[in-house]
Design a protein around this motif. Sequence first.
Motif, PDB file in Angstrom:
ATOM      1  N   SER A  21       8.013 -13.990   3.493  1.00  0.00           N
ATOM      2  CA  SER A  21       6.811 -13.504   4.191  1.00  0.00           C
ATOM      3  C   SER A  21       6.142 -12.365   3.427  1.00  0.00           C
ATOM      4  N   GLN A  22       6.948 -11.452   2.916  1.00  0.00           N
ATOM      5  CA  GLN A  22       6.415 -10.313   2.175  1.00  0.00           C
ATOM      6  C   GLN A  22       5.652 -10.792   0.943  1.00  0.00           C
ATOM      7  N   THR A  23       6.231 -11.711   0.215  1.00  0.00           N
ATOM      8  CA  THR A  23       5.601 -12.207  -1.008  1.00  0.00           C
ATOM      9  C   THR A  23       4.330 -12.989  -0.684  1.00  0.00           C
ATOM     10  N   ARG A  24       4.369 -13.792   0.369  1.00  0.00           N
ATOM     11  CA  ARG A  24       3.176 -14.539   0.784  1.00  0.00           C
ATOM     12  C   ARG A  24       2.067 -13.583   1.228  1.00  0.00           C
ATOM     13  N   ARG A  25       2.433 -12.539   1.951  1.00  0.00           N
ATOM     14  CA  ARG A  25       1.437 -11.579   2.424  1.00  0.00           C
ATOM     15  C   ARG A  25       0.730 -10.915   1.245  1.00  0.00           C
ATOM     16  N   PHE A  26       1.499 -10.443   0.272  1.00  0.00           N
ATOM     17  CA  PHE A  26       0.881  -9.804  -0.887  1.00  0.00           C
ATOM     18  C   PHE A  26       0.097 -10.812  -1.729  1.00  0.00           C
ATOM     19  N   ASN A  27       0.515 -12.067  -1.750  1.00  0.00           N
ATOM     20  CA  ASN A  27      -0.233 -13.106  -2.447  1.00  0.00           C
ATOM     21  C   ASN A  27      -1.626 -13.255  -1.833  1.00  0.00           C
ATOM     22  N   GLU A  28      -1.702 -13.240  -0.506  1.00  0.00           N
ATOM     23  CA  GLU A  28      -2.996 -13.341   0.181  1.00  0.00           C
ATOM     24  C   GLU A  28      -3.868 -12.128  -0.130  1.00  0.00           C
ATOM     25  N   ASP A  29      -3.277 -10.943  -0.064  1.00  0.00           N
ATOM     26  CA  ASP A  29      -4.034  -9.704  -0.286  1.00  0.00           C
ATOM     27  C   ASP A  29      -4.460  -9.538  -1.735  1.00  0.00           C
ATOM     28  N   ALA A  30      -3.740 -10.149  -2.663  1.00  0.00           N
ATOM     29  CA  ALA A  30      -4.037  -9.983  -4.090  1.00  0.00           C
ATOM     30  C   ALA A  30      -5.447 -10.461  -4.435  1.00  0.00           C
ATOM     31  N   ASN A  31      -5.968 -11.427  -3.696  1.00  0.00           N
ATOM     32  CA  ASN A  31      -7.314 -11.941  -3.959  1.00  0.00           C
ATOM     33  C   ASN A  31      -8.385 -10.871  -3.881  1.00  0.00           C
ATOM     34  N   ARG A  32      -8.186  -9.881  -3.022  1.00  0.00           N
ATOM     35  CA  ARG A  32      -9.226  -8.867  -2.831  1.00  0.00           C
ATOM     36  C   ARG A  32      -8.968  -7.588  -3.628  1.00  0.00           C
ATOM     37  N   LEU A  33      -7.956  -7.585  -4.448  1.00  0.00           N
ATOM     38  CA  LEU A  33      -7.600  -6.398  -5.225  1.00  0.00           C
ATOM     39  C   LEU A  33      -8.050  -6.548  -6.673  1.00  0.00           C
ATOM     40  N   ASP A  34      -9.110  -5.822  -7.049  1.00  0.00           N
ATOM     41  CA  ASP A  34      -9.603  -5.871  -8.419  1.00  0.00           C
ATOM     42  C   ASP A  34      -8.764  -4.967  -9.317  1.00  0.00           C
ATOM     43  N   ASN A  35      -8.497  -5.441 -10.525  1.00  0.00           N
ATOM     44  CA  ASN A  35      -7.742  -4.672 -11.521  1.00  0.00           C
ATOM     45  C   ASN A  35      -6.340  -4.305 -11.049  1.00  0.00           C
ATOM     46  N   VAL A  36      -5.766  -5.116 -10.142  1.00  0.00           N
ATOM     47  CA  VAL A  36      -4.427  -4.858  -9.627  1.00  0.00           C
ATOM     48  C   VAL A  36      -3.551  -6.076  -9.931  1.00  0.00           C
ATOM     49  N   LYS A  37      -2.414  -5.820 -10.551  1.00  0.00           N
ATOM     50  CA  LYS A  37      -1.411  -6.864 -10.759  1.00  0.00           C
ATOM     51  C   LYS A  37      -0.366  -6.711  -9.656  1.00  0.00           C
ATOM     52  N   VAL A  38      -0.098  -7.795  -8.949  1.00  0.00           N
ATOM     53  CA  VAL A  38       0.900  -7.774  -7.888  1.00  0.00           C
ATOM     54  C   VAL A  38       2.163  -8.442  -8.427  1.00  0.00           C
ATOM     55  N   LEU A  39       3.242  -7.667  -8.460  1.00  0.00           N
ATOM     56  CA  LEU A  39       4.523  -8.137  -8.987  1.00  0.00           C
ATOM     57  C   LEU A  39       5.536  -8.168  -7.852  1.00  0.00           C
ATOM     58  N   THR A  40       6.317  -9.233  -7.777  1.00  0.00           N
ATOM     59  CA  THR A  40       7.451  -9.274  -6.856  1.00  0.00           C
ATOM     60  C   THR A  40       8.701  -9.331  -7.718  1.00  0.00           C
ATOM     61  N   ILE A  41       9.589  -8.360  -7.503  1.00  0.00           N
ATOM     62  CA  ILE A  41      10.811  -8.279  -8.299  1.00  0.00           C
ATOM     63  C   ILE A  41      12.017  -8.445  -7.378  1.00  0.00           C
ATOM     64  N   SER A  42      12.933  -9.306  -7.801  1.00  0.00           N
ATOM     65  CA  SER A  42      14.188  -9.517  -7.071  1.00  0.00           C
ATOM     66  C   SER A  42      15.292  -9.803  -8.084  1.00  0.00           C
ATOM     67  N   MET A  43      16.502  -9.969  -7.581  1.00  0.00           N
ATOM     68  CA  MET A  43      17.633 -10.330  -8.437  1.00  0.00           C
ATOM     69  C   MET A  43      17.791 -11.846  -8.549  1.00  0.00           C
ATOM     70  N   ASP A  44      16.913 -12.595  -7.891  1.00  0.00           N
ATOM     71  CA  ASP A  44      16.984 -14.055  -7.988  1.00  0.00           C
ATOM     72  C   ASP A  44      16.853 -14.489  -9.440  1.00  0.00           C
TER      73      ASP A  44
END
Length: 171
Positions: free
Chosen positions: A62-85
Amino acid sequence: MLNVTYKEEPITLSGEQLSVGDPAPEFTVLDNKMNPVTLSDFEGKIKLISVVPSIDTGVCDSQTRRFNEDANRLDNVKVLTISMDLPFAQKRWGGNSGINNVITLSDHKDASFGRAYGVLIEEMRLLTRAIFVVDTEDELYYVEYVEEATKHPDYEKAIQTAESLSEERGS
């Protein structure tokens, strides 16, 4: 020292906890093709770093999906999800989920990110849930260590910080 729990049990975090105003530590993680990725690879960009214990769990998904949706409206922002997977698991998850605005990165090899950002859970060798917003000069502008690792972070505050940095920097 932060008091962070996982399923209401105390956990031990390796590394120093960071604060707003601290320089963002360098790290090396792996992308989905097993290539090394560092903080420096995003030089000149605002970074919203979403940290999750495992991408294959409900809250992390859910967290990753939420930030994926919000990333569309963020200019000059890279959204990274980091895990141990493992990178293979992240790639499979990304392919199945339709995520295309978030870059999934794995810290499984050296736990470089986990130690540098104080999010490595010693008892499980997983990362605890956290959010970091890093400006274009690699200074921390938002830091959230979620007190109970199975709970959601404050999405709105993280997004608002990234948006205001983006507007301030004139992206």
